[in-house]
Design a protein around this motif. Structure first.
Motif, PDB file in Angstrom:
ATOM      1  N   GLY A 450     -13.757   4.208   0.006  1.00 11.92           N
ATOM      2  CA  GLY A 450     -13.216   3.977  -1.397  1.00 11.92           C
ATOM      3  C   GLY A 450     -11.761   3.391  -1.276  1.00 11.92           C
ATOM      4  N   VAL A 451     -10.912   3.810  -0.385  1.00 11.04           N
ATOM      5  CA  VAL A 451      -9.503   3.222  -0.533  1.00 11.04           C
ATOM      6  C   VAL A 451      -9.611   1.706  -0.003  1.00 11.04           C
ATOM      7  CG1 VAL A 451      -7.503   3.275   0.804  1.00 11.04           C
ATOM      8  CG2 VAL A 451      -8.580   5.450  -0.115  1.00 11.04           C
ATOM      9  N   GLY A 452     -10.543   1.724   1.096  1.00  9.67           N
ATOM     10  CA  GLY A 452     -10.777   0.174   1.676  1.00  9.67           C
ATOM     11  C   GLY A 452     -11.214  -0.681   0.524  1.00  9.67           C
ATOM     12  N   LEU A 453     -12.335  -0.331  -0.180  1.00 10.90           N
ATOM     13  CA  LEU A 453     -12.957  -1.255  -1.325  1.00 10.90           C
ATOM     14  C   LEU A 453     -11.866  -1.431  -2.497  1.00 10.90           C
ATOM     15  CD1 LEU A 453     -15.431  -2.506  -2.207  1.00 10.90           C
ATOM     16  CD2 LEU A 453     -16.304  -0.344  -3.318  1.00 10.90           C
ATOM     17  N   ALA A 454     -10.957  -0.384  -2.497  1.00 14.39           N
ATOM     18  CA  ALA A 454      -9.894  -0.563  -3.608  1.00 14.39           C
ATOM     19  C   ALA A 454      -9.025  -1.721  -3.340  1.00 14.39           C
ATOM     20  CB  ALA A 454      -9.227   0.608  -4.037  1.00 14.39           C
ATOM     21  N   PHE A 455      -8.421  -1.518  -1.920  1.00 14.71           N
ATOM     22  CA  PHE A 455      -7.598  -2.564  -1.388  1.00 14.71           C
ATOM     23  C   PHE A 455      -8.502  -4.080  -1.125  1.00 14.71           C
ATOM     24  CE2 PHE A 455      -4.944   1.145  -0.061  1.00 14.71           C
ATOM     25  CZ  PHE A 455      -3.848   0.668  -0.461  1.00 14.71           C
ATOM     26  N   GLY A 456      -9.611  -4.088  -1.074  1.00 13.38           N
ATOM     27  CA  GLY A 456     -10.425  -5.169  -0.911  1.00 13.38           C
ATOM     28  C   GLY A 456     -10.602  -6.090  -2.050  1.00 13.38           C
ATOM     29  N   LEU A 457     -10.765  -5.135  -3.333  1.00 14.50           N
ATOM     30  CA  LEU A 457     -10.884  -5.927  -4.787  1.00 14.50           C
ATOM     31  C   LEU A 457      -9.722  -6.249  -4.983  1.00 14.50           C
ATOM     32  CD1 LEU A 457     -13.408  -3.190  -6.217  1.00 14.50           C
ATOM     33  CD2 LEU A 457     -13.919  -5.589  -5.662  1.00 14.50           C
ATOM     34  N   ASP A 458      -8.643  -5.602  -4.639  1.00 11.73           N
ATOM     35  CA  ASP A 458      -7.245  -6.110  -5.062  1.00 11.73           C
ATOM     36  C   ASP A 458      -6.872  -7.590  -4.475  1.00 11.73           C
ATOM     37  OD1 ASP A 458      -4.568  -5.560  -6.380  1.00 11.73           O
ATOM     38  OD2 ASP A 458      -3.895  -5.741  -4.403  1.00 11.73           O
ATOM     39  N   PHE A 459      -7.514  -7.419  -3.182  1.00 10.36           N
ATOM     40  CA  PHE A 459      -6.990  -8.512  -2.344  1.00 10.36           C
ATOM     41  C   PHE A 459      -7.759 -10.004  -2.838  1.00 10.36           C
ATOM     42  CE2 PHE A 459      -7.892 -11.292   1.352  1.00 10.36           C
ATOM     43  CZ  PHE A 459      -6.716 -11.677   1.671  1.00 10.36           C
TER      44      PHE A 459
END
Length: 527
Positions: A450-459
Motif C-alpha cells: 500500500g505504501v509503495g503504491l501510494a508513493f508510486g502514484l504520487d511519483f
C-alpha cells in the motif's frame, strides 16, 4: 535546510494520510490472504523421543585397551541402518503412511520423502540424542516416532553382536599375517645391522673419537720422524766430520806443517733435510703413488746412499788407504756414530711402517664415517617400516583381546545399549505453519504494497501540488495562492463518502478479527 526537510517530511505524511484508504484496503486484503493461506495449508505435527546411550558396565579395558567409539559415530552408523529402504518400507506399510503419495509415486520416492521428515540429532552434552518425526496426523506421528526409537534399540543389539563376532575373526587373521611380516622385517634388520655394524649412526661418535685419536697419533709419529731425520742429519754430519779428520791426520807433514784446507760446507745434508721436509708436506695431501712423491723419494734415497758410502782412496795410495781404514776401525766414536745412525734408520723405518698402518686405519674410519649418513637413511627406512609394523602388531594384539572380550559381553547383552528416556507424546498443536509468523508477514506485505503504491502514484502524477514546484518549473514567482473552497454539497458528499469508507473498513476489520477468534476457539488456528 531544516525547513526544507520538515516540509519534505510533512509532504510524505500528507501523502500517506491522503492515501490511507488504499493502504488500509491493501493491508486488509493481505491479512485475508494470509488467513486463507493458513487455513488451506496442511498442518504438520512433530513428535520427539529422547534416547540415551548407556556405556557397558563391564569394562574389557582391564584385559586389553579399548578405543571407545563416540556417540556421534554410533548414532551415524545406526541412522543409516534404521533409515534403510527395508526398515522404512516396513514402517510405511505398518502405519499406512503417505497413502496418496504411494498411489502416485514409486516406493523409492515415498521412502525418500519419509527420510526428509526424520531428524536425528545427537546432543552436544551427554550421551543422549533425539529422534524426531513430522507428519499430518498427530497419532501416527507419535507411533512412528516411538517405532523408530525402538528400531534403534533393536538394530543396535543386532549390529553390535554381528560386529563383535566379525571383528574377532578378522583381528585374529590380521594378527597372524602381521606376525609373519614382522618376523621377516626383524630378521632383515638383524642381518643389516650385523653387516654394517661399524657404519651405523650410533657408532659414528665412537668412530669420530677414534679417528681423532688416530690422526693425533699419526701427527705424533710424523713429528717423531722429523725429529729422527734431524738427528740423522746431525749424526751423518758428525760421521763425515770424523772421516775428514781421519783423512786429514794421515796427510799431515813434518812437525809444524799446516794441515790441508778444510772442505766446503755440507750442502748435501741440507739438501737431504729439505727434500724430507717436502716429502712430509706432500704426504699430507697425496698418496705414495703420486708422481711428485715418488720422485722426491728417489732423490732422498740417492742422497742417503751417497752420504753413507765410505770414501774411496786413490789407486796409487793403497797403503795409505789401508792405514786410514785401520785408523777408522780403531776410532770408537766413529763406530758409535755409525751404530747410532743405523738405529735411527731402523726407528724411522719402523715409524714409517706404523704410519702406513695408521693411515690405513684412518682411511677405514673415514670410510665408516662417510657411510654413516647413507646407513642412517637406510636404517631410518627400515626402522620406520618396523615401527609401523610393530605398532600395527601391538594394536592388533590389543584388538584381538578386546574383540574376544566384547564378543563374550555382547552375547550376554551386557555391552553398551540404547534406552528410551522420554518416549514420544501426542502432539497437541502443529509446528507448521506458524500463525503469528504468517500473519506478520502478510501484514508487512500489505503495508509495504500500500505504501509503495501510494508513493508510486504520487511519483507518476505530474500535477503541481506545491508552490515551490510551480516556481521551479515555470521560472516565475507566485505572488499569491487561492485555496480551493468546496461548496456545502461537496462537503456533505465528502463526509458521506468518508463515513461509508470508515464503516466499511471497520466492519471488514471487525469481521476479519471475529473470524480469527472463531477459528482459534474451534482449534483451527493454533497460536
Amino acid at each position: 535546510m531544516e525547513n526544507q526537510q520538515r516540509q519534505q517530511v510533512k509532504k510524505y505524511v500528507d501523502l500517506l494520510v491522503f492515501r490511507w484508504k488504499m493502504i488500509t484496503v491493501f493491508t486488509l486484503i493481505a491479512l485475508t490472504l494470509g488467513l486463507g493461506m493458513y487455513m488451506r495449508m496442511p498442518k504438520l505435527y512433530q513428535a520427539s523421543a529422547l534416547l540415551s546411550y548407556e556405556q557397558q558396565r563391564i569394562n574389557p579395558a582391564r584385559m586389553a585397551p579399548e578405543a571407545t567409539r563416540r556417540l556421534r559415530d554410533t548414532v551415524s552408523t545406526l541412522t543409516d541402518i534404521v533409515t534403510s529402504r527395508n526398515n522404512l518400507e516396513q514402517v510405511i506399510k505398518q502405519f499406512n503412511l503417505y497413502p496418496e503419495a504411494r498411489q502416485q509415486l514409486p516406493i523409492e520416492d515415498v521412502i525418500e520423502l519419509m527420510r526428509k521428515n526424520i531428524k536425528i540429532s545427537p546432543s552436544s552434552r551427554g550421551d543422549t540424542f533425539t529422534v524426531t518425526f513430522q507428519g499430518r496426523y498427530p497419532d501416527k506421528v507419535m507411533k512412528v516416532t516411538n517405532a523408530l526409537a525402538a528400531k534403534f534399540i533393536e538394530e543396535n543389539l543386532k549390529y553390535r553382536e554381528e560386529r563383535a563376532t566379525e571383528t574377532s575373526r578378522y583381528t585374529q587373521d590380521e594378527l597372524n599375517m602381521a606376525k609373519e611380516v614382522l618376523d621377516r622385517k626383524e630378521q632383515a634388520m638383524r642381518d643389516y645391522k650385523l653387516k654394517y655394524y661399524n657404519e651405523m649412526p650410533d657408532q659414528r661418535q665412537g668412530n669420530m673419537q677414534r679417528l681423532t685419536a688416530l690422526q693425533e697419533q699419526y701427527q705424533n709419529i710424523q713429528d717423531s720422524i722429523q725429529d729422527l731425520e734431524r738427528t740423522k742429519v746431525m749424526v751423518q754430519e758428525q760421521i763425515a766430520l770424523r772421516k775428514q779428520l781421519a783423512a786429514g791426520a794421515s796427510t799431515l807433514g813434518p812437525v809444524g806443517q799446516a794441515p790441508a784446507a778444510p772442505p766446503g760446507p755440507a750442502t748435501p745434508f741440507e739438501r737431504l733435510q729439505e727434500l724430507r721436509s717436502r716429502l712430509d708436506t706432500l704426504l699430507l695431501k697425496y698418496t705414495d703413488k703420486h708422481p711428485e712423491v715418488r720422485r722426491i723419494k728417489q732423490l732422498i734415497a740417492k742422497l742417503e746412499k751417497d752420504l753413507e758410502q765410505p770414501d774411496q782412496a786413490a789407486p796409487d795410495k793403497e797403503s795409505t788407504g789401508q792405514s786410514d781404514l785401520a785408523a777408522r776401525m780403531q776410532d770408537p766414536q766413529l763406530l758409535q756414530l755409525k751404530l747410532q745412525l743405523r738405529e735411527i734408520n731402523l726407528n724411522i723405518k719402523k715409524l714409517r711402517e706404523d704410519q702406513v698402518k695408521i693411515r690405513a686405519e684412518i682411511e677405514k674410519y673415514k670410510k665408516w664415517i662417510a657411510a654413516a649418513p647413507i646407513r642412517e637413511a637406510e636404517w631410518a627406512a627400515l626402522t620406520r617400516d618396523y615401527n609401523e609394523l610393530r605398532r600395527h602388531y601391538d594394536y592388533l594384539v590389543a584388538q584381538n583381546l578386546q574383540a574376544a572380550s566384547v564378543e563374550h559381553l555382547e552375547r550376554k547383552q551386557k555391552g553398551s545399549k540404547f534406552k528410551i528416556v522420554d518416549p514420544a507424546r501426542y502432539p497437541e498443536k502443529p509446528f507448521k505453519p506458524d500463525f503469528k509468523k504468517l500473519i506478520l508477514m502478510a501484514l508487512a506485505g500489505g503495508l509495504g504494497l500500500g505504501v509503495g503504491l501510494a508513493f508510486g502514484l504520487d511519483f507518476i502524477d505530474t500535477s503541481f501540488k506545491d508552490v515551490e514546484d510551480l516556481e521551479n518549473t515555470l521560472g516565475v514567482t507566485v505572488s499569491c495562492t487561492v485555496p480551493y473552497l468546496p461548496t456545502r454539497a461537496e462537503i456533505r458528499r465528502q463526509r458521506l463518502v468518508s463515513t461509508l469508507w470508515g464503516i466499511l473498513l471497520f466492519s471488514y476489520t471487525a469481521a476479519l478479527l471475529g473470524a480469527m477468534v472463531y477459528f482459534w476457539k474451534k482449534g483451527m488456528i493454533i497460536i
